[in-house]
Motif scaffolding. Structure first.
Motif, PDB file in Angstrom:
ATOM      1  N   TYR A  34       6.986 -15.829   3.073  1.00 56.43           N
ATOM      2  CA  TYR A  34       7.983 -14.787   2.844  1.00 56.43           C
ATOM      3  C   TYR A  34       7.296 -13.437   2.691  1.00 56.43           C
ATOM      4  CZ  TYR A  34      10.297 -19.079   1.211  1.00 56.43           C
ATOM      5  OH  TYR A  34      10.777 -20.358   1.102  1.00 56.43           O
ATOM      6  N   TYR A  36       8.424  -9.739   0.884  1.00 53.75           N
ATOM      7  CA  TYR A  36       9.385  -9.010   0.071  1.00 53.75           C
ATOM      8  C   TYR A  36       8.905  -7.564  -0.078  1.00 53.75           C
ATOM      9  CZ  TYR A  36      11.322 -13.464  -1.632  1.00 53.75           C
ATOM     10  OH  TYR A  36      11.907 -14.703  -1.742  1.00 53.75           O
ATOM     11  N   GLN A  38       9.465  -4.321  -2.888  1.00 50.59           N
ATOM     12  CA  GLN A  38       9.998  -3.892  -4.174  1.00 50.59           C
ATOM     13  C   GLN A  38       9.870  -2.379  -4.258  1.00 50.59           C
ATOM     14  OE1 GLN A  38       7.872  -5.188  -7.722  1.00 50.59           O
ATOM     15  NE2 GLN A  38       9.780  -5.298  -8.875  1.00 50.59           N
ATOM     16  N   ARG A  42      12.741  -1.311  -9.133  1.00 47.66           N
ATOM     17  CA  ARG A  42      13.831  -2.109  -8.590  1.00 47.66           C
ATOM     18  C   ARG A  42      13.436  -3.571  -8.467  1.00 47.66           C
ATOM     19  NH1 ARG A  42      17.122   1.348  -5.576  1.00 47.66           N
ATOM     20  NH2 ARG A  42      18.573  -0.411  -5.440  1.00 47.66           N
ATOM     21  N   GLY A  43      14.401  -4.369  -8.070  1.00 50.27           N
ATOM     22  CA  GLY A  43      14.145  -5.776  -7.809  1.00 50.27           C
ATOM     23  C   GLY A  43      13.523  -5.982  -6.442  1.00 50.27           C
ATOM     24  N   LEU A  44      13.350  -7.241  -6.083  1.00 52.35           N
ATOM     25  CA  LEU A  44      12.727  -7.565  -4.812  1.00 52.35           C
ATOM     26  C   LEU A  44      13.766  -7.793  -3.733  1.00 52.35           C
ATOM     27  CD1 LEU A  44      10.532  -8.369  -6.989  1.00 52.35           C
ATOM     28  CD2 LEU A  44       9.645  -9.871  -5.216  1.00 52.35           C
ATOM     29  N   LEU A  46      14.154  -9.467   0.057  1.00 56.27           N
ATOM     30  CA  LEU A  46      13.539 -10.311   1.074  1.00 56.27           C
ATOM     31  C   LEU A  46      13.600  -9.608   2.414  1.00 56.27           C
ATOM     32  CD1 LEU A  46      12.310 -13.048   1.894  1.00 56.27           C
ATOM     33  CD2 LEU A  46      14.652 -13.861   2.238  1.00 56.27           C
ATOM     34  N   GLU A  59      15.699 -10.524   7.540  1.00 52.07           N
ATOM     35  CA  GLU A  59      16.836 -10.445   6.633  1.00 52.07           C
ATOM     36  C   GLU A  59      17.565  -9.111   6.696  1.00 52.07           C
ATOM     37  OE1 GLU A  59      18.268 -12.879   4.388  1.00 52.07           O
ATOM     38  OE2 GLU A  59      17.291 -13.826   6.088  1.00 52.07           O
ATOM     39  N   PHE A  88       6.172  -1.591  -2.881  1.00 51.28           N
ATOM     40  CA  PHE A  88       5.241  -2.658  -3.256  1.00 51.28           C
ATOM     41  C   PHE A  88       5.632  -3.879  -2.432  1.00 51.28           C
ATOM     42  CE2 PHE A  88       2.052  -4.538  -5.561  1.00 51.28           C
ATOM     43  CZ  PHE A  88       2.418  -5.491  -6.500  1.00 51.28           C
ATOM     44  N   LEU A  90       5.164  -7.712  -1.265  1.00 51.81           N
ATOM     45  CA  LEU A  90       4.692  -8.982  -1.802  1.00 51.81           C
ATOM     46  C   LEU A  90       4.886 -10.092  -0.780  1.00 51.81           C
ATOM     47  CD1 LEU A  90       6.253  -8.492  -5.297  1.00 51.81           C
ATOM     48  CD2 LEU A  90       3.853  -8.997  -4.952  1.00 51.81           C
ATOM     49  N   PHE A 103       3.732 -15.974  -5.550  1.00 54.82           N
ATOM     50  CA  PHE A 103       3.531 -14.647  -4.987  1.00 54.82           C
ATOM     51  C   PHE A 103       2.062 -14.239  -4.968  1.00 54.82           C
ATOM     52  CE2 PHE A 103       7.822 -12.941  -4.466  1.00 54.82           C
ATOM     53  CZ  PHE A 103       8.562 -13.899  -5.119  1.00 54.82           C
ATOM     54  N   GLY A 106       0.153  -8.540  -4.054  1.00 52.47           N
ATOM     55  CA  GLY A 106       0.907  -7.398  -3.570  1.00 52.47           C
ATOM     56  C   GLY A 106       0.065  -6.293  -2.967  1.00 52.47           C
ATOM     57  N   ARG A 108       0.392  -2.106  -2.545  1.00 49.45           N
ATOM     58  CA  ARG A 108       1.145  -0.895  -2.884  1.00 49.45           C
ATOM     59  C   ARG A 108       0.962   0.102  -1.744  1.00 49.45           C
ATOM     60  NH1 ARG A 108       3.727  -0.274  -7.120  1.00 49.45           N
ATOM     61  NH2 ARG A 108       2.566  -1.920  -8.161  1.00 49.45           N
TER      62      ARG A 108
END
Lengths: 112, 115
Positions: A34, A36, A38, A42-44, A46, A59, A88, A90, A103, A106, A108
């Motif tokens: 996967y 992701y 971020q 905020r949240g992640l 996909l 997605e 970011f 991941l 995970f 990451g 950045r």
């Protein structure tokens, strides 16, 4: 034991430049993989997932693409970066759909 | 569309006290995960909850799942500074015949434990 590696850890790129982020998993075979993103605070979200070599599902429509040239290698790319691509990133893997995702550390990414 | 909401978004805790984070999701799900993220770091898996009534505990953290209410809680007992982090819940929805679990993450709850 299984490990996941992402690189680079930090990247600063100008707008319009290409991008290649790499993720590799060790110690397992045929993992689900996967990508992701971020955004700050905020949240992640996909971006892509893959259940096998050459099999990529996207997605969200965006400026990015993903590839899986080998069983345990997952690459995130862009031909021309936008300011909105900052964030970011991941990479994650799971053994199958019943197992949690693990995970990487990451990357950045800052776009100037 | 599957949506996941957490509250509160920010929680300032005093050491030694108990607190609860709530995670609501909008449609039927197969499983729920809790993750921890330290500032600038990646995500660490804490719990996987697979069925209605599931309860899991690790140290001062306890997670539970009510699939009928579409609600999970993360309970913190006697908070300590080491628990300061952002906590995410994530919900997956298996597609029939699917081979992967796509995680939908909540907004995250930032916990700050004050001495």
């Amino acid at each position: 034991s299984q490990t996941i590696h992402q690189w680079p850890a930090t990247l600063v790129q100008p707008v319009g430049s290409p991008l290649s982020l790499e993720c590799t998993v060790e110690g397992t075979s045929n993992p689900n993989l996967y990508w992701y993103r971020q955004a700050a605070g905020r949240g992640l979200q996909l971006l892509f997932y893959s259940v096998g070599i050459g099999q990529i599902s996207s997605e969200v429509p965006q400026n990015l693409s993903a590839s899986r040239p080998q069983d345990r290698q997952f690459i995130l790319s862009s031909k021309k970066l936008l300011l909105s691509d900052s964030g970011f990133y991941l990479c994650a893997w799971s053994r199958n759909s019943n197992q949690p995702q693990h995970f990487g550390d990451g990357t950045r990414l800052s776009i100037l | 569309e599957l949506k996941v909401e957490q509250n509160p978004l920010f929680l300032s805790m005093q050491e030694g006290k108990n607190y609860t984070i709530y995670c609501n999701y909008s449609t039927t799900s197969d499983r729920l995960y809790w993750y921890r993220q330290d500032p600038g770091k990646s995500l660490e898996s804490l719990f996987v909850l697979l069925s209605n009534g599931a309860v899991k505990q690790e140290g001062r953290l306890m997670a539970s799942l009510d699939t009928k209410a579409r609600l999970s809680t993360l309970h913190i007992t006697a908070a300590v500074h080491d628990l300061s982090a952002t906590y995410f819940c994530a919900v997956t929805r298996l597609y029939y015949g699917g081979a992967t679990n796509k995680l939908i993450f909540g907004t995250g709850t930032l916990l700050a434990v004050q001495p």
